[in-house]
Design an enzyme around this catalytic site. Structure first.
Site, PDB file in Angstrom:
ATOM      1  N   GLU A 114       0.809  -1.244   0.101  1.00 52.76           N
ATOM      2  CA  GLU A 114       0.009   0.092  -0.133  1.00 52.76           C
ATOM      3  C   GLU A 114       0.817   1.173  -0.148  1.00 52.76           C
ATOM      4  O   GLU A 114       2.112   1.190   0.268  1.00 52.76           O
ATOM      5  CB  GLU A 114      -0.888   0.045   1.330  1.00 52.76           C
ATOM      6  CG  GLU A 114      -1.703  -0.995   1.511  1.00 52.76           C
ATOM      7  CD  GLU A 114      -2.336  -1.413   2.964  1.00 52.76           C
ATOM      8  OE1 GLU A 114      -2.236  -0.296   3.624  1.00 52.76           O
ATOM      9  OE2 GLU A 114      -2.683  -2.178   3.204  1.00 52.76           O
ATOM     10  N   LYS A 116       2.254   4.635   1.667  1.00 54.01           N
ATOM     11  CA  LYS A 116       2.251   5.413   3.206  1.00 54.01           C
ATOM     12  C   LYS A 116       1.933   6.608   3.002  1.00 54.01           C
ATOM     13  O   LYS A 116       2.616   7.428   2.634  1.00 54.01           O
ATOM     14  CB  LYS A 116       3.628   4.982   3.754  1.00 54.01           C
ATOM     15  CG  LYS A 116       3.644   5.565   5.118  1.00 54.01           C
ATOM     16  CD  LYS A 116       4.974   4.848   5.767  1.00 54.01           C
ATOM     17  CE  LYS A 116       4.983   5.136   7.155  1.00 54.01           C
ATOM     18  NZ  LYS A 116       4.953   6.403   7.698  1.00 54.01           N
ATOM     19  N   ASP A 118       1.028  10.350   3.904  1.00 49.40           N
ATOM     20  CA  ASP A 118       1.706  11.405   4.894  1.00 49.40           C
ATOM     21  C   ASP A 118       0.910  12.103   5.518  1.00 49.40           C
ATOM     22  O   ASP A 118       0.814  13.586   5.026  1.00 49.40           O
ATOM     23  CB  ASP A 118       3.023  11.969   4.219  1.00 49.40           C
ATOM     24  CG  ASP A 118       3.824  12.551   5.315  1.00 49.40           C
ATOM     25  OD1 ASP A 118       3.881  12.356   6.417  1.00 49.40           O
ATOM     26  OD2 ASP A 118       4.707  13.354   4.709  1.00 49.40           O
ATOM     27  N   TYR A 227      -6.519   0.093   7.860  1.00 51.15           N
ATOM     28  CA  TYR A 227      -6.312  -1.071   8.701  1.00 51.15           C
ATOM     29  C   TYR A 227      -7.687  -1.052   9.721  1.00 51.15           C
ATOM     30  O   TYR A 227      -8.161  -0.236  10.175  1.00 51.15           O
ATOM     31  CB  TYR A 227      -5.301  -0.653   9.503  1.00 51.15           C
ATOM     32  CG  TYR A 227      -4.818  -1.753  10.768  1.00 51.15           C
ATOM     33  CD1 TYR A 227      -4.846  -3.177  10.228  1.00 51.15           C
ATOM     34  CD2 TYR A 227      -4.826  -1.552  11.952  1.00 51.15           C
ATOM     35  CE1 TYR A 227      -4.641  -4.046  11.259  1.00 51.15           C
ATOM     36  CE2 TYR A 227      -4.158  -2.286  12.683  1.00 51.15           C
ATOM     37  CZ  TYR A 227      -4.068  -3.783  12.465  1.00 51.15           C
ATOM     38  OH  TYR A 227      -3.758  -4.604  13.714  1.00 51.15           O
ATOM     39  N   LYS A 313      10.577   3.552   3.343  1.00 49.89           N
ATOM     40  CA  LYS A 313      10.453   4.916   3.118  1.00 49.89           C
ATOM     41  C   LYS A 313      11.025   5.327   2.062  1.00 49.89           C
ATOM     42  O   LYS A 313      12.319   5.010   1.836  1.00 49.89           O
ATOM     43  CB  LYS A 313      10.803   5.687   4.558  1.00 49.89           C
ATOM     44  CG  LYS A 313      10.279   5.454   5.672  1.00 49.89           C
ATOM     45  CD  LYS A 313       9.328   6.287   6.150  1.00 49.89           C
ATOM     46  CE  LYS A 313       9.849   7.475   6.885  1.00 49.89           C
ATOM     47  NZ  LYS A 313       9.040   8.259   7.882  1.00 49.89           N
ATOM     48  N   CYS A 407      24.120  45.398   6.988  1.00 52.15           N
ATOM     49  CA  CYS A 407      22.857  44.799   6.870  1.00 52.15           C
ATOM     50  C   CYS A 407      22.285  45.151   5.624  1.00 52.15           C
ATOM     51  O   CYS A 407      22.228  46.593   5.076  1.00 52.15           O
ATOM     52  CB  CYS A 407      21.904  45.495   8.093  1.00 52.15           C
ATOM     53  SG  CYS A 407      20.282  45.251   8.000  1.00 52.15           S
ATOM     54  N   CYS A 410      19.409  48.412   6.598  1.00 48.27           N
ATOM     55  CA  CYS A 410      19.643  49.446   7.271  1.00 48.27           C
ATOM     56  C   CYS A 410      21.260  50.156   7.324  1.00 48.27           C
ATOM     57  O   CYS A 410      21.725  50.997   7.606  1.00 48.27           O
ATOM     58  CB  CYS A 410      19.227  49.599   8.770  1.00 48.27           C
ATOM     59  SG  CYS A 410      20.188  48.459   9.819  1.00 48.27           S
ATOM     60  N   CYS A 425      22.041  41.865  12.930  1.00 42.23           N
ATOM     61  CA  CYS A 425      21.908  43.229  12.646  1.00 42.23           C
ATOM     62  C   CYS A 425      21.730  43.772  14.042  1.00 42.23           C
ATOM     63  O   CYS A 425      20.618  43.481  14.669  1.00 42.23           O
ATOM     64  CB  CYS A 425      21.058  43.503  11.657  1.00 42.23           C
ATOM     65  SG  CYS A 425      20.733  45.447  11.793  1.00 42.23           S
ATOM     66  N   CYS A 431      15.984  49.393  12.278  1.00 43.29           N
ATOM     67  CA  CYS A 431      16.194  48.427  11.276  1.00 43.29           C
ATOM     68  C   CYS A 431      14.606  48.230  10.754  1.00 43.29           C
ATOM     69  O   CYS A 431      14.020  47.478  11.681  1.00 43.29           O
ATOM     70  CB  CYS A 431      16.993  47.395  11.509  1.00 43.29           C
ATOM     71  SG  CYS A 431      17.230  46.168  10.191  1.00 43.29           S
TER      72      CYS A 431
END
Ligand code: IVH
Length: 669
Positions: A114, A116, A118, A227, A313, A407, A410, A425, A431
């Site tokens: 089957e 699986k 998720d 199941y 998996k 940064c 700024c 920063c 900022c």
């Protein structure tokens, strides 16, 4: 006027018809009526049920829209523990599994392969063909009773059809969210400035835990069954039982195959490893099960997993694409994250254009250059990540990455503290993304929950110079908002109303909303309870703070640092003047309604949905009073199952009405 008998017949007929349409639409994906006709039947049924409440039934399709009653989930013990599956990623281990199975049951048997799925696993109990309860996996022994939420999932039958239905059985499956629903949900959340879900699995399990089933109904969940457990199942094989379950109305996917050898199992794996990209939902592998229940019994279980099944998996889905450029993003805390701009590529149900490069070390480790073909993978996070480089595709025009020193927002020189992987920063108060990020955090749902104000509006307000910190929100006026882009009078009014309402937010959430580093929801709750007010917190020493559960050096230091900053103190002063709650309230049990005002109620017996303590709390929250003994003053008895004979007799003597749990919940609806 329709007679009672006619109404009863019509109600039953309508329910049957609507559930048939639900089945055609949600299980078979083959609707036979238009939405209009469906709505027409539903409206008819709703009207009749309203006129004749004596025929109301929790299994009616009208109840699938959920209810607004908030409830903590009660825990239910699983009759058969919910075990997980042994996992493998390798074909050798799969062959070893096959060897172990053969040792116990010989050569003559069959597997079922089957997908699986998720999502979030669910265990549903059906008694006499009706859904009794639906419980999450929890710790495997007991889980949360999420029946009212599960009832809203249209592909789950509330009443079964067909024959050979065992008197009582459990059926397990995976609650899923399809890609298109997930993408739409995240789009909506982004627009509303709410945090995004990392993947459909989180979105599905998050939806199951929403405390308001009418909101769950809107999440459009689905459920695949895989199941069945119980006594007196119709067949001796897993495969045939699932086919039967399909006849009873369950959504048992067609992607399931009997395999008479490991070769057939490997073929199934190979097929789905390729085809999984085409599925409209996520799978993370294949499950292989021994088909015969007799063989399953012979093989039995280890402490944690069945010996008759195993999960193979798949490796996380990976794609390669070209890295076009790198942006450096500055977050609310000032942390800088390098983000790759990619040539658009399909990955696990979404189109990916950006991926995280994490930090300078990771860029160096993977040896990423601009123009390279990079491997991209989806992990547990929202944004995919770059996990490597395909050096064979590097061309001469590729160039090494220069990590930034200042940064990008700024211009302040970035710092990198010892032990930290990220650059920061330090310009907290000047900022822009840090300022906007703090405001966005403040208004978010789990913090002050200011509706109508999303990321975009914060951006506009900031750009217009109307807000510079969270305190400024409380000085906004309707006339300042109306001229903003895409802002009508109504939305402006709603925002101001919502800001006004936020003054009622309890102190623990205000404390979380302030965005003090490392003070998340739980820490804020603990601090509020232990310390009581912002003034007390402001003057707490590191030692005082560390007395509080869960608070160590790092958090204590961060709190002290926060209150040392004059700018933070002035923002807090601003909030205080606006009337925001900066201390725990004396009487923090707020009434939900006054529907039970003046009533004295006795609880007796055991209940289906809520525990006695929860019911007591509900009574108080709706203005009623709990009483311990029956007297002439008792307004009514909230009676569950197994109420004692003495109490029943006394109730009769005083002529006191018995109210069922269902009736009671309707009363406070
Ligand atoms: S059978 C006793 N079949 O995988 C065996 N599980 O790690 C019961 N899952 O918790 C599980 N698809 O949530 C089974 N076709 C499938 C499945 C499946 C997904 C999930 C399930 C379980 C987990 C086991």
């Amino acid at each position: 006027m329709i007679s009672k008998e006619e109404a009863r017949k019509k109600i039953y007929h309508l329910r049957e018809q609507i559930e048939k349409h639900n089945y055609n639409y949600y299980v078979l994906s083959q609707p036979v009526v238009s939405d209009f006709e469906y709505d027409f039947l539903m409206n008819d049924l709703m009207a009749l049920e309203k006129m004749f409440p004596e025929f109301s039934d929790e299994n009616s399709p009208t109840q699938r829209v959920g209810s607004d009653i908030s409830s903590e989930f009660r825990q239910i013990e699983h009759k058969y523990p919910m075990l997980s599956l042994g996992n493998t990623y390798s074909e050798e281990e799969l062959l070893e599994f096959d060897e172990r199975v053969k040792k116990v049951i010989g050569e003559n048997f069959e597997y079922v392969a089957e997908l699986k799925y998720d999502g979030a696993s669910i265990n549903m109990t059906y008694i006499n063909g009706k859904l009794r309860h639906a419980v999450t996996r929890g710790d495997g022994v007991r889980g949360d009773d999420v029946t009212s939420n599960v009832r809203t999932i249209r592909s789950i039958p509330l009443i079964l059809k067909g024959n050979d239905i065992p008197k009582e059985f459990e059926i397990r499956g995976e609650i899923l969210m399809f890609h298109d629903t997930f993408n739409k949900l995240n789009h909506e959340r982004e627009a509303a400035g709410e945090p995004l879900f990392a993947n459909p699995r989180n979105a599905a399990s998050g939806a199951l835990k929403i405390q308001n089933s009418s909101m769950v109904a809107k999440r459009n969940l689905d459920c695949f069954l895989y199941y069945i457990v119980g006594e007196g199942l119709p067949s001796e094989t897993h495969y045939d039982n699932l086919q039967k379950a399909r006849e009873w109305g369950f959504k048992v996917p067609q992607y399931i195959q009997k395999c008479s050898s490991m070769d057939a199992v490997f073929k199934f794996i190979e097929l789905w490893n390729h085809k999984r990209k085409e599925l409209p939902f996520n799978i993370d592998g294949i499950v292989v099960k021994v088909n015969s229940l007799k063989h399953q019994k012979q093989l039995g279980f280890t402490a944690k997993t069945p010996r008759w099944a195993i999960a193979f998996k798949f490796k996380a889905e990976q794609v390669t694409t070209r890295l076009v450029s790198i942006d450096f993003q500055v977050g609310r805390t000032g942390a800088v994250t390098p983000v790759a701009n990619l040539e658009a590529v399909h990955l696990a149900g979404t189109i990916v254009k950006r991926a995280s490069l994490h930090n300078a070390d990771q860029i160096e480790l993977h040896g990423v250059w601009i123009g390279d073909h990079v491997f991209v993978e989806k992990g547990g996070e929202i944004i995919p990540k770059v996990v490597g480089v395909d050096l064979s595709k590097r061309t001469p025009d590729c160039i090494p990455v220069q990590y930034i020193e200042n940064c990008p927002e700024c211009g302040t020189k970035l710092i990198r503290q010892e032990g930290e992987a990220k650059h920061f920063c330090p310009n907290e108060s000047g900022c822009p993304p840090q300022i906007k990020g703090r405001i966005e955090h403040f208004i978010s749902r789990k913090a002050m929950d200011i509706e109508g104000l999303g990321e975009e509006t914060v951006e506009l307000l900031y750009n217009e110079g109307l807000i510079r910190n969270i305190g400024d929100l409380y000085h906004l006026s309707i006339s300042q908002l109306i001229p903003l882009e895409r802002m009508g009078k109504k939305s402006a009014e709603n925002i101001i109303k919502s800001i006004e309402n936020s003054k009622q937010t309890p102190f623990e959430r205000v404390l979380f909303a302030l965005g003090i580093r490392y003070v998340g929801e739980t820490v804020a709750k603990k601090l509020a309870k232990a310390i009581g007010s912002i003034d007390a917190l402001k003057t707490s020493s590191s030692e005082d703070l560390k007395q509080v559960e869960e608070i160590g050096d790092k958090i204590a230091e961060s709190i002290i640092y926060f209150f040392k900053d004059e700018k933070n103190l002035s923002v807090i002063e601003n909030l205080k003047n606006a009337g925001v709650k900066l201390a725990v309230e004396e009487n923090s049990t707020q009434l939900l309604s006054e529907k039970l005002k003046g009533l004295s109620i006795l609880i007796s017996g055991t209940f289906e949905k809520y525990s006695r303590d929860e019911l007591k709390e509900l009574i108080e929250k709706h203005g009623g009073k709990n009483t311990g003994s029956i007297s002439s003053k008792t307004s009514f008895i909230l009676a569950g199952e197994n109420m004692g004979p003495a109490k029943l007799e006394k109730a009769r003597k005083f002529g006191i009405r018995l109210v069922s749990e269902q009736e009671f919940l309707k009363m406070i609806e």
